[in-house]
Design an enzyme around this catalytic site. Structure first.
Site: not given
Length: 527
Positions: A62, A95-96, A392
């Site tokens: 994550d 997010t990545t 998530d």
């Protein structure tokens, strides 16, 4: 003429980097952050092992968790971490993608800076590309409704779990996420509104993830402090306190001297009287259950037993607030001010054994449809990763429900945007055209990374993907499991459109902020 003396504006210990050196330094830091989490993207992404100073180990892919746990000192790198935090807070996933896009936008900007293109021109071109991308995304979206599209919502949840360590249990967790969010969703005049504050996550080891349960009500990981308190109370009247049930401390420091057994006995009797009065006050309101954020004195516990009152002590502040909200109680700080109007209601409060421990269930809450996800797992690390994954999934399902639209995943949106932005750039001209084309190049880094992480040839895969999009297959993306290009909507790889929009918005804003910095002042010493 007198010789002029030099004027020192800053302390000599201040280190200063100016111009292109400052910009290059900041861009390199941002690129380093992107490289750190690049390998975690997609279904074939790898995990990172994070070990903190106390020896605690976290294994995850994550992006937000990884960057949040890293000890990052560089100020520009910290700005990139904030991109990840914003993405996580707004939509719970992507997010990545957001960090990689920021890193690539800055890398492309560095090339333009070497061509003497001014940072302002680059920023303006990037903003224009972002605005055009938003328009294109709106044309690509697929509308959904909570009433008819439960399968689509489960696919959205599964997509959010892609590449996570608990992917083998994705069907169970996806169903859990959708069932939990739909339970706390209300229909309004403007559509649907998922209230995630009404969902509580409780974790317990000692079983499999498949044993995860949804409980209509709240589960508090606490047991009654006195064995003679009732195990079950029905038709409850609930007092919620953020103070202790103990003898109050004096307002001033005082020393009590006891010279005889008689004085000691009187002192103890006075304390017991104060505790008895507090319990009597609670009982007078009609309360038969007490949730207390602070301690409950042993003597007070016995008085509560005598009144048939069930109580919990040292309940977490977050749980105290959730209990108050769910039952309609008011959080009271002074027991003497507690009234019947402050009490909440629930059908049942009961204690039950779970995984070798005793926990408390609050069921049939009066004010709202409270829900607890009781997440199980074989080990502490597994259940922690499952909690991050499910959290998530819940966030993205709620986003899809609230916004009412989804878009294909697997790099399909980025490939389509890249294609159309190049066509758009040709109509602009000037140096801004170069920046818009650079934005398109940066977007291609997402499918390139997906292909690389899946063990495919990145360039060959990108060429084939672009060909599919040129033939009007806007949903063509990279299937990391079967290692081929396919229609991602048919594969059920779907995301809320807000994930893509937020990632591009945050990346563009962070890139502009970094580009506008041409002077970095840092102190070498601290006092």
């Amino acid at each position: 003429m007198a010789e002029r003396k030099p004027v020192f504006v800053m302390d000599e210990d201040v280190e200063r980097t100016k111009g292109k050196d400052a910009q290059s330094n900041n861009i390199e830091a941002a690129k380093a952050v992107g490289e750190t989490i690049k390998t975690t993207l997609g279904p074939s992404g790898m995990d990172k092992m994070l070990v903190n100073s106390t020896g605690n180990v976290i294994v995850t892919n994550d992006g937000s968790t990884i960057l949040g746990e890293m000890d990052i000192d560089h100020p520009a790198a910290k700005m990139i971490v904030e991109v990840s935090e914003t993405q996580d807070e707004e939509v719970g996933d992507g997010t990545t993608t957001a960090v990689l896009l920021t890193s690539k936008l800055l890398s492309k900007a560095e090339d333009m800076l070497d061509q003497d293109i001014h940072p302002t021109i680059i920023a303006e071109g990037y903003r224009e590309a972002e605005e055009k991308s938003m328009e294109i995304l709106d044309e690509m979206k697929q509308d959904i409704t909570i009433a008819d599209d439960k399968e689509i919502l489960r696919n959205v949840a599964k997509t959010a779990m892609t590449g996570k360590g608990v992917i083998g249990d994705k069907d169970i967790l996806a169903k859990t996420a959708v069932d939990a969010v739909t339970y706390v969703t209300k229909e309004t005049e403007d559509g649907y509104n998922a209230k995630l504050d009404n969902i509580k996550m409780e974790t317990k080891t000692g079983a499999n993830i498949s044993d995860t349960q949804l409980i209509e009500g709240m589960v508090i990981d606490k047991d009654k402090p006195h064995p003679e308190m009732p195990d079950k109370i029905e038709n409850t009247k609930i007092a919620v306190l953020d103070t202790e049930i103990e003898v109050g401390e004096t307002e001033t420091d005082a020393e009590v001297t006891i010279d005889s057994p008689g004085q000691r006995q009187k002192f103890l009797e006075r304390e017991e009287k104060q505790l008895k009065e507090k319990v009597e006050k609670i009982n007078e309101t009609g309360a038969n259950v007490v949730f207390c954020e602070e301690a409950i004195d042993d003597v007070a516990q016995q008085y509560l037993v005598n009144k048939g009152i069930h109580a919990l002590k040292r309940v977490d502040e977050s749980d105290i607030n959730k209990i108050a909200k769910a039952t309609g109680a008011s959080v009271v700080s002074n027991i003497n001010e507690l009234t019947e109007d402050d009490l909440g209601e629930a059908e049942t409060v009961r204690e039950e054994a779970l995984a070798g421990d005793k926990v408390t269930y609050i069921e049939g809450c009066k004010e709202l449809k409270a829900l607890t996800v009781l997440l199980r797992g074989g080990t502490e690390q597994l259940v922690e990763e499952a909690e991050r994954t499910l959290d998530d999934a819940i966030d993205v399902v709620a986003t899809a429900i609230n916004d009412g639209d989804t878009i294909a995943g697997g790099g399909a949106p980025e490939a389509e945007l890249s294609l159309k932005l190049r066509d758009y750039a040709a109509t602009i001209g000037g140096r801004e055209q170069i920046a818009i084309e650079a934005f398109a190049d940066a977007l291609e880094s997402i499918p390139l990374t997906l292909a690389e992480n899946a063990g495919l040839d990145p360039m060959d895969t990108l060429v084939n993907l672009k060909k599919q999009h040129e033939e009007d297959n806007q949903n063509a993306g990279i299937d990391g499991y079967e290692e081929k290009i396919t229609d991602m909507t048919e594969k059920g790889v779907l995301e809320p459109i807000k994930i893509k929009k937020q990632a591009m918005k945050s990346a563009t804003e962070a890139t502009e902020m970094v580009l506008r910095i041409d002077d970095v002042l840092s102190s070498k010493t601290t006092e």
